[in-house]
Design a protein around this motif. Structure first.
Motif, PDB file in Angstrom:
ATOM      1  N   MET A   1       7.379  -5.784 -22.684  1.00  0.00           N
ATOM      2  CA  MET A   1       6.564  -5.096 -21.689  1.00  0.00           C
ATOM      3  C   MET A   1       6.661  -5.779 -20.314  1.00  0.00           C
ATOM      4  N   LEU A   2       6.610  -7.128 -20.314  1.00  0.00           N
ATOM      5  CA  LEU A   2       6.724  -7.857 -19.062  1.00  0.00           C
ATOM      6  C   LEU A   2       8.082  -7.637 -18.409  1.00  0.00           C
ATOM      7  N   ARG A   3       9.121  -7.462 -19.232  1.00  0.00           N
ATOM      8  CA  ARG A   3      10.447  -7.213 -18.678  1.00  0.00           C
ATOM      9  C   ARG A   3      10.475  -5.877 -17.928  1.00  0.00           C
ATOM     10  N   VAL A   4       9.888  -4.848 -18.529  1.00  0.00           N
ATOM     11  CA  VAL A   4       9.839  -3.530 -17.888  1.00  0.00           C
ATOM     12  C   VAL A   4       9.018  -3.598 -16.601  1.00  0.00           C
ATOM     13  N   PHE A   5       7.862  -4.264 -16.691  1.00  0.00           N
ATOM     14  CA  PHE A   5       7.015  -4.390 -15.504  1.00  0.00           C
ATOM     15  C   PHE A   5       7.743  -5.157 -14.401  1.00  0.00           C
ATOM     16  N   SER A   6       8.470  -6.205 -14.774  1.00  0.00           N
ATOM     17  CA  SER A   6       9.185  -7.014 -13.783  1.00  0.00           C
ATOM     18  C   SER A   6      10.228  -6.189 -13.054  1.00  0.00           C
ATOM     19  N   VAL A   7      10.987  -5.389 -13.792  1.00  0.00           N
ATOM     20  CA  VAL A   7      11.998  -4.531 -13.169  1.00  0.00           C
ATOM     21  C   VAL A   7      11.337  -3.567 -12.189  1.00  0.00           C
ATOM     22  N   ALA A   8      10.236  -2.958 -12.613  1.00  0.00           N
ATOM     23  CA  ALA A   8       9.531  -2.003 -11.756  1.00  0.00           C
ATOM     24  C   ALA A   8       8.963  -2.692 -10.519  1.00  0.00           C
ATOM     25  N   TYR A   9       8.429  -3.907 -10.703  1.00  0.00           N
ATOM     26  CA  TYR A   9       7.817  -4.637  -9.583  1.00  0.00           C
ATOM     27  C   TYR A   9       8.872  -5.013  -8.541  1.00  0.00           C
ATOM     28  N   TRP A  10      10.010  -5.548  -8.975  1.00  0.00           N
ATOM     29  CA  TRP A  10      11.043  -5.945  -8.016  1.00  0.00           C
ATOM     30  C   TRP A  10      11.679  -4.718  -7.349  1.00  0.00           C
ATOM     31  N   ALA A  11      11.771  -3.632  -8.093  1.00  0.00           N
ATOM     32  CA  ALA A  11      12.270  -2.395  -7.482  1.00  0.00           C
ATOM     33  C   ALA A  11      11.302  -1.900  -6.413  1.00  0.00           C
ATOM     34  N   PHE A  12      10.010  -1.993  -6.708  1.00  0.00           N
ATOM     35  CA  PHE A  12       8.985  -1.606  -5.731  1.00  0.00           C
ATOM     36  C   PHE A  12       9.099  -2.453  -4.467  1.00  0.00           C
ATOM     37  N   ILE A  13       9.314  -3.755  -4.636  1.00  0.00           N
ATOM     38  CA  ILE A  13       9.485  -4.631  -3.478  1.00  0.00           C
ATOM     39  C   ILE A  13      10.716  -4.217  -2.678  1.00  0.00           C
ATOM     40  N   GLY A  14      11.818  -3.981  -3.368  1.00  0.00           N
ATOM     41  CA  GLY A  14      13.044  -3.600  -2.679  1.00  0.00           C
ATOM     42  C   GLY A  14      12.894  -2.340  -1.853  1.00  0.00           C
ATOM     43  N   ILE A  15      12.213  -1.338  -2.418  1.00  0.00           N
ATOM     44  CA  ILE A  15      12.037  -0.058  -1.714  1.00  0.00           C
ATOM     45  C   ILE A  15      11.091  -0.211  -0.532  1.00  0.00           C
ATOM     46  N   THR A  16       9.959  -0.883  -0.758  1.00  0.00           N
ATOM     47  CA  THR A  16       8.966  -0.984   0.308  1.00  0.00           C
ATOM     48  C   THR A  16       9.401  -1.934   1.428  1.00  0.00           C
ATOM     49  N   CYS A  17      10.309  -2.861   1.132  1.00  0.00           N
ATOM     50  CA  CYS A  17      10.799  -3.757   2.181  1.00  0.00           C
ATOM     51  C   CYS A  17      11.477  -2.971   3.310  1.00  0.00           C
ATOM     52  N   VAL A  18      12.097  -1.863   2.969  1.00  0.00           N
ATOM     53  CA  VAL A  18      12.742  -1.039   3.994  1.00  0.00           C
ATOM     54  C   VAL A  18      11.693  -0.549   4.997  1.00  0.00           C
ATOM     55  N   VAL A  19      10.579  -0.067   4.486  1.00  0.00           N
ATOM     56  CA  VAL A  19       9.509   0.440   5.345  1.00  0.00           C
ATOM     57  C   VAL A  19       8.888  -0.697   6.150  1.00  0.00           C
ATOM     58  N   PHE A  20       8.591  -1.805   5.469  1.00  0.00           N
ATOM     59  CA  PHE A  20       7.967  -2.931   6.158  1.00  0.00           C
ATOM     60  C   PHE A  20       8.887  -3.497   7.237  1.00  0.00           C
ATOM     61  N   PHE A  21      10.187  -3.573   6.970  1.00  0.00           N
ATOM     62  CA  PHE A  21      11.096  -4.121   7.973  1.00  0.00           C
ATOM     63  C   PHE A  21      11.157  -3.203   9.200  1.00  0.00           C
ATOM     64  N   ALA A  22      11.164  -1.901   8.960  1.00  0.00           N
ATOM     65  CA  ALA A  22      11.139  -0.971  10.098  1.00  0.00           C
ATOM     66  C   ALA A  22       9.904  -1.220  10.953  1.00  0.00           C
TER      67      ALA A  22
END
Length: 239
Positions: A1-22
């Motif tokens: 379960m932690l593995r699935v959550f970790s993948v989702a969490y890092w993906a969320f960071i990757g996607i939102t970093c685009v918005v935050f950097f803009a």
């Protein structure tokens, strides 16, 4: 379960970093004419980084002693280093300072680009030339009234114990006669393994800003360094 959550969490960071950097680029452009120390951009970056702490349901963070950090005027901040999460929780201090960080981080898309916009300080470990450039950069920042944040251990601890401190940050405090402020970071090592990005179970992290040390009260750099290390060691002893 932690593995699935970790993948989702890092993906969320990757996607939102685009918005935050803009957003960071907009803040940089708007404030550049009047905010030479880039305080507003750093506070924006603090919100960006700490957002990832507060939205993670596995993590809890408490901060104490924040009032010991200056809003105005130079200082040298030193913190222990146990995890990548240290960077996120230290941003949550929401005080103006400049990071000293290994140069590899500056090459990371979006995050590294934002670090350059903030005028943070790159360092190549093991390179004497890079250390000299880092010290010169920090000299300029301190002379301009910007605090700097340094991990004096130089790298993350491998076993949880506090490692020896390098002299650079303490030489800066003595040379500029600015407060040396120790910061103890608790509980972050439990969040991530040293190698790998699979999140561990719930953590209760804490950032504790300790009483500032006045370089004038110490006979030399070594004494200041040892006093700062002892201050952090004493704070961590109860963990």
């Amino acid at each position: 379960m932690l593995r699935v959550f970790s993948v989702a969490y890092w993906a969320f960071i990757g996607i939102t970093c685009v918005v935050f950097f803009a957003g960071a680029v907009v803040v940089w452009l708007v404030t550049l004419p009047f905010d030479r120390r880039r305080v507003v951009l750093h506070l924006y970056s603090s919100a960006w980084a700490s957002f990832y702490v507060y939205v993670n349901p596995l993590w809890r963070l408490r901060i104490s002693g924040r009032d010991r950090l200056p809003w105005h005027g130079a200082a040298v901040l030193v913190a222990n280093h146990a995890s990548l999460v240290d960077i996120l929780v230290l941003f949550a201090l929401f005080r103006p300072f400049k990071w000293v960080s290994k140069q590899e981080i500056f090459k990371v898309p979006l995050i590294g680009w934002n670090m350059r916009l903030n005028d943070y300080v790159p360092l190549v470990r093991g390179s004497g030339a890079s250390v000299r450039r880092m010290m010169e950069h920090c000299d300029r920042l301190l002379a301009a009234g910007s605090p700097v944040m340094i991990f004096p251990e130089g790298r993350r601890t491998t076993d949880g114990s506090l490692q020896p401190f390098k002299n650079g940050s303490f030489e800066l405090a003595v040379r500029h006669q600015v407060p040396l402020i120790p910061v103890a970071v608790h509980g972050t090592r439990a969040a991530l393994p040293r190698h790998g990005l699979i999140l561990r179970d719930h953590i209760n992290a804490r950032v504790q800003v300790l009483p500032p040390l006045n370089p004038a009260d110490f006979p030399d750099v070594d004494a200041l360094r040892d006093a700062a290390r002892q201050s952090i060691a004493d704070a961590l002893a109860g963990d």
